[in-house]
Design a protein around this motif. Structure first.
Motif, PDB file in Angstrom:
ATOM      1  N   LYS A  63       0.637  -1.349  -0.051  1.00  0.00           N
ATOM      2  CA  LYS A  63      -0.021  -0.013   0.167  1.00  0.00           C
ATOM      3  C   LYS A  63       0.859   1.294   0.012  1.00  0.00           C
ATOM      4  CE  LYS A  63      -3.728   0.045   2.403  1.00  0.00           C
ATOM      5  NZ  LYS A  63      -4.683  -0.059   3.489  1.00  0.00           N
ATOM      6  N   GLN A  64       2.019   1.116   0.559  1.00  0.00           N
ATOM      7  CA  GLN A  64       3.044   2.190   0.621  1.00  0.00           C
ATOM      8  C   GLN A  64       3.676   2.363  -0.717  1.00  0.00           C
ATOM      9  OE1 GLN A  64       5.421   1.522   4.116  1.00  0.00           O
ATOM     10  NE2 GLN A  64       3.380   1.179   5.235  1.00  0.00           N
ATOM     11  N   GLY A  65       3.547   1.545  -1.721  1.00  0.00           N
ATOM     12  CA  GLY A  65       4.476   1.672  -2.984  1.00  0.00           C
ATOM     13  C   GLY A  65       5.540   0.646  -2.871  1.00  0.00           C
ATOM     14  N   ARG A  66       5.703   0.192  -1.873  1.00  0.00           N
ATOM     15  CA  ARG A  66       6.733  -0.745  -1.717  1.00  0.00           C
ATOM     16  C   ARG A  66       6.659  -2.395  -2.059  1.00  0.00           C
ATOM     17  NH1 ARG A  66       7.953   0.093   4.170  1.00  0.00           N
ATOM     18  NH2 ARG A  66       9.809  -1.182   3.679  1.00  0.00           N
ATOM     19  N   GLY A  67       5.611  -2.807  -2.753  1.00  0.00           N
ATOM     20  CA  GLY A  67       5.093  -4.042  -3.061  1.00  0.00           C
ATOM     21  C   GLY A  67       6.028  -4.821  -3.518  1.00  0.00           C
ATOM     22  N   TRP A  68       7.205  -4.060  -4.490  1.00  0.00           N
ATOM     23  CA  TRP A  68       8.182  -4.934  -5.257  1.00  0.00           C
ATOM     24  C   TRP A  68       9.185  -5.402  -4.006  1.00  0.00           C
ATOM     25  CZ3 TRP A  68       9.907  -8.208  -8.440  1.00  0.00           C
ATOM     26  CH2 TRP A  68      11.306  -8.239  -8.982  1.00  0.00           C
ATOM     27  N   GLU A  69       9.348  -4.203  -3.270  1.00  0.00           N
ATOM     28  CA  GLU A  69      10.634  -4.487  -2.339  1.00  0.00           C
ATOM     29  C   GLU A  69      10.235  -5.749  -1.397  1.00  0.00           C
ATOM     30  OE1 GLU A  69      12.366  -2.312   1.586  1.00  0.00           O
ATOM     31  OE2 GLU A  69      11.114  -1.193   0.109  1.00  0.00           O
ATOM     32  N   ALA A  70       8.929  -5.746  -0.879  1.00  0.00           N
ATOM     33  CA  ALA A  70       8.320  -6.906  -0.145  1.00  0.00           C
ATOM     34  C   ALA A  70       8.505  -8.122  -0.650  1.00  0.00           C
ATOM     35  CB  ALA A  70       6.949  -6.627   0.313  1.00  0.00           C
ATOM     36  N   ILE A  71       7.980  -8.163  -2.123  1.00  0.00           N
ATOM     37  CA  ILE A  71       8.089  -9.416  -2.900  1.00  0.00           C
ATOM     38  C   ILE A  71       9.733  -9.867  -2.790  1.00  0.00           C
ATOM     39  CG2 ILE A  71       8.228 -10.439  -5.264  1.00  0.00           C
ATOM     40  CD1 ILE A  71       5.525  -8.909  -5.634  1.00  0.00           C
ATOM     41  N   LEU A  72      10.659  -8.911  -3.063  1.00  0.00           N
ATOM     42  CA  LEU A  72      12.327  -9.236  -3.291  1.00  0.00           C
ATOM     43  C   LEU A  72      12.490  -9.786  -1.745  1.00  0.00           C
ATOM     44  CD1 LEU A  72      13.848  -6.143  -4.940  1.00  0.00           C
ATOM     45  CD2 LEU A  72      13.604  -8.550  -5.691  1.00  0.00           C
ATOM     46  N   ILE A  73      12.211  -9.081  -0.519  1.00  0.00           N
ATOM     47  CA  ILE A  73      12.404  -9.653   0.804  1.00  0.00           C
ATOM     48  C   ILE A  73      11.846 -10.938   1.078  1.00  0.00           C
ATOM     49  CG2 ILE A  73      12.013  -9.129   3.368  1.00  0.00           C
ATOM     50  CD1 ILE A  73      11.778  -6.290   2.573  1.00  0.00           C
ATOM     51  N   ALA A  74      10.511 -11.445   0.366  1.00  0.00           N
ATOM     52  CA  ALA A  74      10.040 -12.480   0.696  1.00  0.00           C
ATOM     53  C   ALA A  74      10.931 -13.770  -0.259  1.00  0.00           C
ATOM     54  CB  ALA A  74       8.414 -12.718   0.119  1.00  0.00           C
ATOM     55  N   THR A  75      11.400 -13.288  -1.238  1.00  0.00           N
ATOM     56  CA  THR A  75      12.095 -14.239  -2.240  1.00  0.00           C
ATOM     57  C   THR A  75      13.291 -14.738  -1.512  1.00  0.00           C
ATOM     58  OG1 THR A  75      11.010 -13.104  -4.114  1.00  0.00           O
ATOM     59  CG2 THR A  75      13.112 -14.376  -4.499  1.00  0.00           C
ATOM     60  N   TYR A  76      13.988 -13.678  -1.145  1.00  0.00           N
ATOM     61  CA  TYR A  76      15.374 -13.775  -0.507  1.00  0.00           C
ATOM     62  C   TYR A  76      15.168 -14.604   0.889  1.00  0.00           C
ATOM     63  CZ  TYR A  76      16.923 -10.405  -3.857  1.00  0.00           C
ATOM     64  OH  TYR A  76      17.222  -9.819  -4.982  1.00  0.00           O
ATOM     65  N   SER A  77      14.209 -14.344   1.696  1.00  0.00           N
ATOM     66  CA  SER A  77      14.057 -15.163   2.911  1.00  0.00           C
ATOM     67  C   SER A  77      13.603 -16.675   2.750  1.00  0.00           C
ATOM     68  CB  SER A  77      12.727 -14.227   3.711  1.00  0.00           C
ATOM     69  OG  SER A  77      13.351 -12.944   3.808  1.00  0.00           O
ATOM     70  N   SER A  78      12.802 -16.579   1.504  1.00  0.00           N
ATOM     71  CA  SER A  78      12.395 -18.033   1.224  1.00  0.00           C
ATOM     72  C   SER A  78      13.576 -18.841   0.700  1.00  0.00           C
ATOM     73  CB  SER A  78      11.116 -17.969   0.205  1.00  0.00           C
ATOM     74  OG  SER A  78      10.148 -17.301   0.534  1.00  0.00           O
ATOM     75  N   LEU A  79      14.444 -18.315  -0.061  1.00  0.00           N
ATOM     76  CA  LEU A  79      15.741 -19.090  -0.462  1.00  0.00           C
ATOM     77  C   LEU A  79      16.386 -19.517   0.876  1.00  0.00           C
ATOM     78  CD1 LEU A  79      17.780 -19.789  -2.488  1.00  0.00           C
ATOM     79  CD2 LEU A  79      18.537 -17.492  -2.418  1.00  0.00           C
ATOM     80  N   TYR A  80      16.605 -18.480   1.633  1.00  0.00           N
ATOM     81  CA  TYR A  80      17.378 -18.730   2.888  1.00  0.00           C
ATOM     82  C   TYR A  80      16.745 -19.884   3.716  1.00  0.00           C
ATOM     83  CZ  TYR A  80      20.377 -17.797   7.009  1.00  0.00           C
ATOM     84  OH  TYR A  80      21.132 -17.938   8.265  1.00  0.00           O
ATOM     85  N   GLY A  81      15.441 -19.792   3.743  1.00  0.00           N
ATOM     86  CA  GLY A  81      14.595 -20.689   4.815  1.00  0.00           C
ATOM     87  C   GLY A  81      14.609 -22.264   4.222  1.00  0.00           C
ATOM     88  N   GLY A  82      14.321 -21.970   2.925  1.00  0.00           N
ATOM     89  CA  GLY A  82      14.133 -23.571   2.033  1.00  0.00           C
ATOM     90  C   GLY A  82      15.663 -24.140   2.173  1.00  0.00           C
ATOM     91  N   LEU A  83      16.670 -23.287   1.760  1.00  0.00           N
ATOM     92  CA  LEU A  83      18.030 -24.111   1.874  1.00  0.00           C
ATOM     93  C   LEU A  83      18.333 -24.545   3.264  1.00  0.00           C
ATOM     94  CD1 LEU A  83      20.294 -21.774  -0.462  1.00  0.00           C
ATOM     95  CD2 LEU A  83      19.067 -23.863  -0.875  1.00  0.00           C
ATOM     96  N   PHE A  84      18.051 -23.698   4.213  1.00  0.00           N
ATOM     97  CA  PHE A  84      18.123 -24.145   5.648  1.00  0.00           C
ATOM     98  C   PHE A  84      17.640 -25.323   6.053  1.00  0.00           C
ATOM     99  CE2 PHE A  84      17.640 -24.116  10.066  1.00  0.00           C
ATOM    100  CZ  PHE A  84      18.679 -23.586  11.006  1.00  0.00           C
TER     101      PHE A  84
END
Length: 506
Positions: free
Chosen positions: A102-123
């Motif tokens: 809603k603040q115009g940071r949707g792409w940033e949020a998706i990037l954060i979710a992507t990198y966090s998912s990568l980290y958690g999945g590998l862990f």
């Protein structure tokens, strides 16, 4: 051969054109299924299970495992952009991901979710390779009393999901628990609160409830707001944002590790899963933060906690499945069926006699975790742009249509659509009264776990002088009792610390 040698063999066997295409196909299918509201990872794996009958054992497991991992990550897209968790494992992502959109940071949020998912999945997959046999034995020690206290401990998360009003949070949790009692009792088979409606015998479906409670109130808000700009600002896709966000996420190693460990441990426990893990991880992120009041307004730590934990659950769930043949989640149960369909029986012998299949599967899921990053970012970037540019007159009915389709597809029942709409209207009214969807959903998820653990525990405890003593005479129970009391009192402790520090400053 050591585990590393077997894993190297698995990667060598993986790099075959057919296997790589199946892995890529699983990632693409999983991302789309996860991103569509209502189409869960369980549904996706079940839907594509029959086509794996004609594949080899390793190819079928690589395809289904890749689909599973990608679907959990793909659910973050709709959670962030539409406030609708694509899967139950993405509930917590809505809390901070959607405010960022809603603040115009949707792409940033998706990037954060992507990198966090990568980290958690590998862990999760690495921990599976290291600790699988040992943790499987610990999981076997969990009985009904331990699951009862696990459910109670889960309810203490409500204090972190209540947005400043803990009392309303616990009332919301109670509403969710009451909703979970509709239908046939998990122990005894009594039919309750169905009001002679046959469709309610099976209880309130989790997917229709999630879609209704999270998505419908937001759509109503869209309709009530005359200007689209009041809901979204245009998603900012700045040059270099992807790398900058990656660096910022990787700097938060404590947040990533904490969430991944929570997700993996909860994944090991049969019957828990990502829908509990992401909320517990979010609660821990709030509790340990120096600025807990900022959670719910669009902070990166909130998205990191939920997305790292829910992908770590995947590797954790493979522990009891592969070593004991005990599927901990519905998806694991389908994968168990896939193993049996290929003539493989989970257990210790699976790691020795058919190590080639096991380690090719593990290698395939690890590689899929990497592959889902570029594929997911391409899909997420397109969604982030489209959502902010679609006219409200088209966006609202499109979202309603997707929610209806997703709810219907769960069991091909129009009653699930009615359930979703009714709970959506109820969720909108409750939101206006100050009740959040998070505690209600948590109560709905934990209700059956608590009830089953309580009733079965009392039945087991009949040999004791008092049946209820079974809940306080087991070591693991006391671990959860202490944790529950601590987390329940933490908001009070934190409030007193803030008051004292404020007084010292004066």
């Amino acid at each position: 051969m050591s585990s590393l040698q077997y894993l190297a063999y698995g990667f060598a066997h993986l790099f075959v054109v057919k296997t790589l295409l199946l892995m890529l196909g699983g990632v693409c299918v999983g991302l789309v299924i996860g991103a569509l509201p209502g189409l869960s990872a369980t549904m996706g794996v079940a839907l594509f299970l029959p086509i794996t009958y004609w594949l080899s054992a390793s190819d079928s497991l690589v395809f289904l495992g890749s689909l599973y991992m990608a679907a959990i990550y793909g659910g973050s897209f709709s959670a962030i952009l539409l406030r609708t968790p694509g899967t139950p494992s993405n509930i917590g992502t809505t809390f901070d991901g959607y405010p960022m959109a809603k603040q115009g940071r949707g792409w940033e949020a998706i990037l954060i979710a992507t990198y966090s998912s990568l980290y958690g999945g590998l862990f999760g997959m690495i921990m599976f390779l290291i600790f699988a046999p040992m943790l499987a034995r610990i999981a076997l020690k969990f009985g009904p009393p331990e699951y009862f206290w696990l459910g109670i401990f889960g309810l203490t998360v409500i204090s972190s999901l209540s947005r400043g009003n803990t009392l309303k949070g616990f009332i919301g949790g109670l509403i969710g628990v009451l909703l979970s009692t509709i239908g046939v009792a998990p122990v005894g088979g009594n039919v309750r609160f169905t009001f002679n409606i046959p469709h309610l015998i099976g209880g309130v479906g989790l997917i229709p409830a999630l879609v209704g409670l999270f998505c419908i109130p937001e759509v109503i808000e869209m309709i009530l707001n005359k200007s689209k700009q009041q809901l979204y600002q245009e998603a900012k896709v700045q040059k270099g944002l992807a790398w900058k966000t990656f660096v910022n996420v990787m700097r938060k190693q404590i947040d990533l590790l904490r969430a991944s460990i929570i997700g993996f441990i909860i994944g090991v426990l049969p019957g828990a899963g990502g829908n509990i893990a992401n909320l517990v991880a979010y609660s821990e992120a709030v509790r340990t933060s120096k600025h807990p009041e900022k959670f719910g307004t669009g902070v990166a730590e909130g998205v990191i906690a939920t997305e790292a934990s829910n992908n770590a659950v995947v590797g954790g769930g493979f522990v009891p499945l592969m070593t004991l043949g005990v599927p901990g989640t519905p998806v694991d149960a389908i994968l168990y069926g896939a193993l049996l369909m290929q003539g493989l029986r989970p257990g210790a012998e699976l790691f020795t006699r058919r190590a080639d299949v096991v380690y090719t599967f593990v290698a395939g899921v690890i590689l899929a975790t990497f592959v889902m990053v570029p594929v997911g970012l391409a899909l997420g970037r397109g969604m982030a742009k489209v959502i902010t540019k679609i006219p409200l007159s088209l966006l609202a009915p499109t979202v309603i249509f997707l929610t209806m389709v997703g709810s219907y597809c769960v069991s091909n029942s129009i009653f699930d659509v009615y359930t979703m709409l009714i709970l959506g209207l109820l969720g909108f009214v409750l939101r206006k009264l100050g009740f959040e969807a998070g505690p209600i959903t948590l109560g709905l998820i934990l209700g059956p776990i608590i009830e089953s653990g309580l009733v079965q525990g009392l039945l087991i405890g009949r040999k004791l002088p008092q049946p209820w003593l079974i809940f306080i005479t087991r070591p693991i129970c006391w671990v959860f009792i202490v944790l529950s009391v601590f987390f329940l009192l933490w908001p009070v402790i934190l409030k007193k610390r803030i008051v004292v520090s404020g007084g010292d400053q004066k």
